[in-house]
Enzyme design. Structure first.
Site, mmCIF file in Angstrom:
data_model
loop_
_atom_site.group_PDB
_atom_site.id
_atom_site.type_symbol
_atom_site.label_atom_id
_atom_site.label_comp_id
_atom_site.label_asym_id
_atom_site.label_seq_id
_atom_site.Cartn_x
_atom_site.Cartn_y
_atom_site.Cartn_z
ATOM 1 N N TYR A 146 0.813 -1.214 0.000
ATOM 2 C CA TYR A 146 0.000 0.000 0.000
ATOM 3 C C TYR A 146 0.852 1.273 0.000
ATOM 4 O O TYR A 146 0.345 2.362 -0.227
ATOM 5 C CB TYR A 146 -0.957 0.021 1.200
ATOM 6 C CG TYR A 146 -1.977 -1.103 1.221
ATOM 7 C CD1 TYR A 146 -2.121 -1.965 0.135
ATOM 8 C CD2 TYR A 146 -2.798 -1.301 2.314
ATOM 9 C CE1 TYR A 146 -3.047 -2.989 0.155
ATOM 10 C CE2 TYR A 146 -3.733 -2.329 2.344
ATOM 11 C CZ TYR A 146 -3.850 -3.169 1.259
ATOM 12 O OH TYR A 146 -4.763 -4.188 1.282
ATOM 13 N N LYS A 195 3.745 -15.407 2.650
ATOM 14 C CA LYS A 195 3.624 -16.180 1.409
ATOM 15 C C LYS A 195 5.057 -16.513 0.986
ATOM 16 O O LYS A 195 5.513 -16.150 -0.114
ATOM 17 C CB LYS A 195 2.872 -15.320 0.365
ATOM 18 C CG LYS A 195 2.476 -16.063 -0.886
ATOM 19 C CD LYS A 195 1.378 -17.082 -0.692
ATOM 20 C CE LYS A 195 1.077 -17.812 -1.983
ATOM 21 N NZ LYS A 195 0.217 -19.009 -1.781
ATOM 22 N N ASP A 227 -2.759 -18.231 2.417
ATOM 23 C CA ASP A 227 -3.953 -18.914 1.883
ATOM 24 C C ASP A 227 -4.464 -19.957 2.872
ATOM 25 O O ASP A 227 -5.665 -20.109 3.091
ATOM 26 C CB ASP A 227 -3.683 -19.523 0.498
ATOM 27 C CG ASP A 227 -2.287 -20.107 0.351
ATOM 28 O OD1 ASP A 227 -1.477 -19.985 1.297
ATOM 29 O OD2 ASP A 227 -1.983 -20.685 -0.705
ATOM 30 N N ASP A 251 -4.862 -6.661 6.286
ATOM 31 C CA ASP A 251 -6.087 -5.947 5.910
ATOM 32 C C ASP A 251 -7.201 -6.964 5.678
ATOM 33 O O ASP A 251 -8.314 -6.865 6.210
ATOM 34 C CB ASP A 251 -5.786 -5.146 4.626
ATOM 35 C CG ASP A 251 -6.926 -4.235 4.223
ATOM 36 O OD1 ASP A 251 -7.890 -4.105 4.983
ATOM 37 O OD2 ASP A 251 -6.845 -3.648 3.119
ATOM 38 N N ASP A 255 -10.279 -8.387 8.672
ATOM 39 C CA ASP A 255 -11.715 -8.277 8.391
ATOM 40 C C ASP A 255 -12.381 -9.651 8.464
ATOM 41 O O ASP A 255 -13.474 -9.798 8.994
ATOM 42 C CB ASP A 255 -11.951 -7.672 6.999
ATOM 43 C CG ASP A 255 -12.087 -6.152 7.068
ATOM 44 O OD1 ASP A 255 -11.876 -5.591 8.161
ATOM 45 O OD2 ASP A 255 -12.387 -5.534 6.037
#
Ligand code: NAD
Length: 360
Positions: A146, A195, A227, A251, A255
């Protein structure tokens, strides 16, 4: 002890929920012998109305000089509130970005806890909800994808977009250390999510986690691919204590982890800086649809204040007292309208604050 708190009620239900959190802090103060001193700071739409900008330099300076910041929420309705006629950098939500940047808040903490009394709101299978869960997602907030360089350009006649994911070892170490410190205050388990089978930044992340882990022999550590983590959060959330991860993975996962509790009015959060200064706010927004009606659920804000006691002031016993009072209120069948079920007693926003104070 005296603690200086910058209070930012903000817009919508913000003033109502912050008032209840202050009520609870004052009850803690009188019971445990602390004094909480509040300085009110304008941010969001109310600051635009007063000064034309969502956060003034003076307001930021007041927050910076405080021991901690308590925030309600900012924002209104697009197409209804004139704030949204302004360019994006002058709209209410720009205040949030400015204060996070201005205070150097790099660690975002989002607890996800399933209260047995609210199990019916959990969208997971009954057998999973029955096992319960209590985890803390620690998300890196100021680095990664980001914040990296980005551009969109034509390459050989084809539109091409590039986003850059960069982390240096210092940025990784400081968030990982925070996660281990938090685990020491909890069940002493850290799951680091990456990852590493694909990304170099994740391989560096994993290396730093292994280095930091050596300083915390009491903490159990595991690495998990993102994942797999997304699947495990809905398959077996009880396995997690502290989950630490980089910005974008955090992020998404935070959530996911909060939504499996099913109750938006219950979700607290904290954003921490290098030192003890932190910003504490509910995960929900300003809820303009119910503002000014004394209907909002103040529990997310009250639990954020409990996080302030724990992480900025190191008042663990006092934080425990707030969390225990919230649990007791729910056991006693007291509910605001958003979490109301048959057989329970419905109270207002201020009624919920009073009920929690009574149980401290
Ligand atoms: P929201 O979280 O404000 O509301 C979503 C729904 O949940 C609404 O129906 C609302 O009534 C309900 N709700 C939220 N909090 C509640 C509570 N404590 N008790 C009872 N019900 C509650 O999200 P939204 O409607 O998408 O956004 C409204 C405004 O808030 C927008 O301007 C948005 O930009 C802003 N916002 C601010 C923040 C923040 O300040 N950190 C975060 C998200 C959204």
């Amino acid at each position: 002890m005296k603690y200086q708190i910058a209070c930012i009620p903000g817009d919508g239900i913000g003033p109502e929920i912050v008032a209840e959190a202050k009520k609870v802090l004052d009850k803690i103060g009188s019971k445990f012998g602390h004094e909480f001193l509040y300085t009110e700071v304008l941010m969001g739409g109310v600051s635009i109305d007063a000064y034309g900008v969502p956060l003034t330099d003076e307001a930021l300076e007041t927050a910076r000089k405080s021991d901690a910041v308590l925030l309600g929420a900012v924002g209104g309705r697009v197409g209804v509130d004139s704030w949204y006629d302004l360019p994006p950098h002058l709209r209410p939500e720009a205040g949030l970005l400015a204060i996070r940047k201005g205070l150097g808040l790099f660690a975002n903490l989002r607890p996800s806890y399933l209260y047995p009394e609210l199990k019916k709101a959990c969208p997971l299978k009954e057998s999973i909800a029955d096992a319960g869960f209590d985890m803390m997602i620690v998300r890196e907030l100021t680095g990664g994808l980001y914040f990296g360089n980005r551009e969109t350009k034509e390459v050989d006649g084809v539109m091409t977009a590039v986003d850059t994911l960069t982390y240096n070892e210092n940025e990784i170490r400081r968030i990982v250390v925070k996660a281990f410190d938090i685990a020491m205050k909890r069940r002493k388990k850290v799951t680091s999510v990456d990852k590493a089978n694909v990304l170099d930044s994740s391989r560096l992340w994993r290396k730093i986690v292994a280095e930091v882990a050596k300083d915390y022999p009491e903490v159990t550590v595991e690495d998990m691919l993102v994942d797999n983590c997304a699947m495990q959060l809905v398959k077996d959330p009880a396995q997690f204590d502290v989950v630490v991860t980089e910005n974008m993975f955090g992020d998404i996962l935070s959530d996911e982890a909060s939504m499996v509790t099913g109750s938006i009015g219950m979700l607290s959060s904290a954003s921490l800086s290098e030192g003890k200064l932190g910003l504490y706010e509910p995960s929900h927004g300003a809820a303009p649809d119910i503002a000014g009606q004394n209907l909002a659920n103040p529990i997310a804000t009250i639990l954020s204040a409990a996080m302030m006691l724990r992480y900025s002031f190191d008042l663990d016993q006092e934080a425990d007292a707030v969390e225990a009072a919230v649990k007791q209120v729910l056991k006693d069948g007291i509910r605001t309208v958003d979490i109301m079920t048959e057989g329970c007693t419905q109270v207002s926003c201020s009624g919920m604050g009073d009920a929690i104070c009574d149980r401290i």
